[in-house]
Design a protein around this motif. Structure first.
Motif, PDB file in Angstrom:
ATOM      1  N   ASP A   1       0.833  -1.199   0.000  1.00 51.06           N
ATOM      2  CA  ASP A   1       0.000   0.000   0.000  1.00 51.06           C
ATOM      3  C   ASP A   1       0.872   1.256   0.000  1.00 51.06           C
ATOM      4  O   ASP A   1       2.035   1.229   0.393  1.00 51.06           O
ATOM      5  CB  ASP A   1      -0.926   0.030   1.219  1.00 51.06           C
ATOM      6  CG  ASP A   1      -2.026  -1.018   1.125  1.00 51.06           C
ATOM      7  OD1 ASP A   1      -2.253  -1.529   0.010  1.00 51.06           O
ATOM      8  OD2 ASP A   1      -2.642  -1.320   2.162  1.00 51.06           O
ATOM      9  N   GLU A   2       0.279   2.352  -0.430  1.00 51.86           N
ATOM     10  CA  GLU A   2       1.021   3.607  -0.545  1.00 51.86           C
ATOM     11  C   GLU A   2       1.032   4.357   0.782  1.00 51.86           C
ATOM     12  O   GLU A   2       0.079   4.298   1.557  1.00 51.86           O
ATOM     13  CB  GLU A   2       0.392   4.491  -1.619  1.00 51.86           C
ATOM     14  CG  GLU A   2       1.219   5.739  -1.939  1.00 51.86           C
ATOM     15  CD  GLU A   2       0.588   6.591  -3.035  1.00 51.86           C
ATOM     16  OE1 GLU A   2       1.260   6.844  -4.035  1.00 51.86           O
ATOM     17  OE2 GLU A   2      -0.574   6.999  -2.862  1.00 51.86           O
ATOM     18  N   THR A   3       2.099   5.071   1.017  1.00 52.04           N
ATOM     19  CA  THR A   3       2.201   5.917   2.197  1.00 52.04           C
ATOM     20  C   THR A   3       3.020   7.154   1.858  1.00 52.04           C
ATOM     21  O   THR A   3       3.694   7.214   0.823  1.00 52.04           O
ATOM     22  CB  THR A   3       2.847   5.164   3.377  1.00 52.04           C
ATOM     23  OG1 THR A   3       2.693   5.939   4.575  1.00 52.04           O
ATOM     24  CG2 THR A   3       4.335   4.940   3.139  1.00 52.04           C
ATOM     25  N   ILE A   4       2.947   8.144   2.739  1.00 56.22           N
ATOM     26  CA  ILE A   4       3.789   9.341   2.654  1.00 56.22           C
ATOM     27  C   ILE A   4       4.558   9.450   3.972  1.00 56.22           C
ATOM     28  O   ILE A   4       3.966   9.373   5.053  1.00 56.22           O
ATOM     29  CB  ILE A   4       2.973  10.621   2.432  1.00 56.22           C
ATOM     30  CG1 ILE A   4       2.371  10.643   1.024  1.00 56.22           C
ATOM     31  CG2 ILE A   4       3.846  11.866   2.633  1.00 56.22           C
ATOM     32  CD1 ILE A   4       1.506  11.860   0.745  1.00 56.22           C
ATOM     33  N   LEU A   5       5.875   9.596   3.865  1.00 56.41           N
ATOM     34  CA  LEU A   5       6.704   9.810   5.042  1.00 56.41           C
ATOM     35  C   LEU A   5       7.411  11.150   4.931  1.00 56.41           C
ATOM     36  O   LEU A   5       7.985  11.464   3.888  1.00 56.41           O
ATOM     37  CB  LEU A   5       7.749   8.695   5.183  1.00 56.41           C
ATOM     38  CG  LEU A   5       7.254   7.325   5.660  1.00 56.41           C
ATOM     39  CD1 LEU A   5       8.408   6.324   5.669  1.00 56.41           C
ATOM     40  CD2 LEU A   5       6.623   7.420   7.041  1.00 56.41           C
ATOM     41  N   HIS A   6       7.343  11.939   5.999  1.00 61.34           N
ATOM     42  CA  HIS A   6       8.104  13.178   6.077  1.00 61.34           C
ATOM     43  C   HIS A   6       9.500  12.799   6.569  1.00 61.34           C
ATOM     44  O   HIS A   6       9.648  12.103   7.575  1.00 61.34           O
ATOM     45  CB  HIS A   6       7.428  14.164   7.022  1.00 61.34           C
ATOM     46  CG  HIS A   6       6.048  14.536   6.576  1.00 61.34           C
ATOM     47  ND1 HIS A   6       5.799  15.502   5.635  1.00 61.34           N
ATOM     48  CD2 HIS A   6       4.838  14.028   6.920  1.00 61.34           C
ATOM     49  CE1 HIS A   6       4.500  15.594   5.426  1.00 61.34           C
ATOM     50  NE2 HIS A   6       3.893  14.711   6.189  1.00 61.34           N
ATOM     51  N   ILE A   7      10.513  13.238   5.849  1.00 60.37           N
ATOM     52  CA  ILE A   7      11.866  12.741   6.033  1.00 60.37           C
ATOM     53  C   ILE A   7      12.789  13.802   6.621  1.00 60.37           C
ATOM     54  O   ILE A   7      12.757  14.966   6.229  1.00 60.37           O
ATOM     55  CB  ILE A   7      12.452  12.265   4.689  1.00 60.37           C
ATOM     56  CG1 ILE A   7      11.592  11.144   4.090  1.00 60.37           C
ATOM     57  CG2 ILE A   7      13.902  11.814   4.858  1.00 60.37           C
ATOM     58  CD1 ILE A   7      11.549   9.882   4.910  1.00 60.37           C
ATOM     59  N   GLU A   8      13.597  13.363   7.561  1.00 63.02           N
ATOM     60  CA  GLU A   8      14.721  14.170   8.052  1.00 63.02           C
ATOM     61  C   GLU A   8      15.997  13.411   7.685  1.00 63.02           C
ATOM     62  O   GLU A   8      16.167  12.245   8.060  1.00 63.02           O
ATOM     63  CB  GLU A   8      14.635  14.365   9.565  1.00 63.02           C
ATOM     64  CG  GLU A   8      15.750  15.215  10.139  1.00 63.02           C
ATOM     65  CD  GLU A   8      15.727  16.648   9.632  1.00 63.02           C
ATOM     66  OE1 GLU A   8      16.817  17.278   9.615  1.00 63.02           O
ATOM     67  OE2 GLU A   8      14.645  17.141   9.260  1.00 63.02           O
ATOM     68  N   SER A   9      16.856  14.049   6.918  1.00 60.07           N
ATOM     69  CA  SER A   9      18.096  13.409   6.476  1.00 60.07           C
ATOM     70  C   SER A   9      19.241  13.806   7.402  1.00 60.07           C
ATOM     71  O   SER A   9      19.294  14.935   7.890  1.00 60.07           O
ATOM     72  CB  SER A   9      18.449  13.847   5.046  1.00 60.07           C
ATOM     73  OG  SER A   9      17.390  13.567   4.149  1.00 60.07           O
ATOM     74  N   SER A  10      20.145  12.877   7.641  1.00 59.12           N
ATOM     75  CA  SER A  10      21.312  13.194   8.456  1.00 59.12           C
ATOM     76  C   SER A  10      22.517  12.438   7.918  1.00 59.12           C
ATOM     77  O   SER A  10      22.386  11.476   7.153  1.00 59.12           O
ATOM     78  CB  SER A  10      21.080  12.832   9.934  1.00 59.12           C
ATOM     79  OG  SER A  10      21.123  11.444  10.116  1.00 59.12           O
ATOM     80  N   TRP A  11      23.686  12.880   8.315  1.00 56.58           N
ATOM     81  CA  TRP A  11      24.924  12.224   7.883  1.00 56.58           C
ATOM     82  C   TRP A  11      25.894  12.228   9.049  1.00 56.58           C
ATOM     83  O   TRP A  11      26.022  13.201   9.780  1.00 56.58           O
ATOM     84  CB  TRP A  11      25.548  12.964   6.704  1.00 56.58           C
ATOM     85  CG  TRP A  11      26.728  12.238   6.119  1.00 56.58           C
ATOM     86  CD1 TRP A  11      26.709  11.360   5.073  1.00 56.58           C
ATOM     87  CD2 TRP A  11      28.093  12.327   6.549  1.00 56.58           C
ATOM     88  NE1 TRP A  11      27.976  10.874   4.827  1.00 56.58           N
ATOM     89  CE2 TRP A  11      28.848  11.452   5.720  1.00 56.58           C
ATOM     90  CE3 TRP A  11      28.750  13.034   7.553  1.00 56.58           C
ATOM     91  CZ2 TRP A  11      30.222  11.280   5.870  1.00 56.58           C
ATOM     92  CZ3 TRP A  11      30.117  12.862   7.710  1.00 56.58           C
ATOM     93  CH2 TRP A  11      30.845  11.996   6.862  1.00 56.58           C
TER      94      TRP A  11
END
Length: 205
Positions: A43-53
């Motif tokens: 199923d489809e979803t939307i995730l709000h993303i925080e990127s880190s390194w």
């Protein structure tokens, strides 16, 4: 920099999920609450993303179903001694609105329930968050009413819709999943009544 992913849930594992976006699979670290609320694989979803390194782990993506959760995560990780894992643990036991209430009450014990958060770090989190705000959620003593009781933060659209479904006897996991799917179809500017109707359609009611 990735800020949002919209795709199919391919896999859900302990601590992370795999989101298929047009044939590209993104491994996204998530808290337990987020993983429990994801739709079924396929199923489809939307995730709000925080990127880190980091030099130790390289690039990593952290995913959240709501913008308020992502903002709370970035604010928590800005506190000395609070890494991504501890921030996710805090949000597992205290969603943003509950976290705001705990901060306003100086409730260090509530924050200390999170894995990897001891008394000293819980105190630092309460101290650092005082007076800050995350959109509609404010970590400020002004949230305390004249009677001395905590005035709960204004519920989010998603929270109000989920509460309405809970009132109809829908299990929380199913309610959140249905609301998340309805929000995908209607968009985040949807009216509450329309969101509830769409969620009920998702549930087949």
């Amino acid at each position: 920099m990735i800020g949002r992913l919209r795709g199919l849930v391919a896999e859900v594992e302990d601590g992370h999920c795999l989101i298929d976006c047009a044939g590209v699979g993104y491994v996204v670290a998530c808290g337990a609450r987020t993983l429990q609320r994801l739709p079924a694989p396929g199923d489809e979803t939307i995730l709000h993303i925080e990127s880190s390194w980091s030099a130790e782990n390289g690039p990593r993506l952290y995913g959240f179903l709501g913008r308020d959760e992502r903002r709370a995560f970035t604010t928590l990780t800005g506190i000395q001694g609070v890494g991504p894992k501890a921030a996710l643990s805090v949000l597992d036991v205290l969603p943003p609105g509950d976290l705001a209430g705990a901060v306003a009450r100086d409730d260090k014990a509530a924050i200390g329930r999170a894995n990897g958060v001891g008394p000293k770090l819980a105190l630092r989190i309460v101290t650092e968050l005082k007076g800050k705000s995350l959109g509609d959620v404010s970590f400020t003593p002004s949230a305390i009413g004249g009677s001395g009781e905590i005035v709960p933060p204004k519920p989010s659209l998603t929270g109000e819709a989920v509460s309405a479904l809970l009132g109809l006897g829908v299990a929380e996991v199913n309610a959140r999943r249905a609301v998340d799917q309805a929000l995908l179809r209607l968009g985040e500017e949807a009216e509450l009544s329309a969101l509830i109707r769409a969620a009920l359609q998702e549930l087949g009611r």
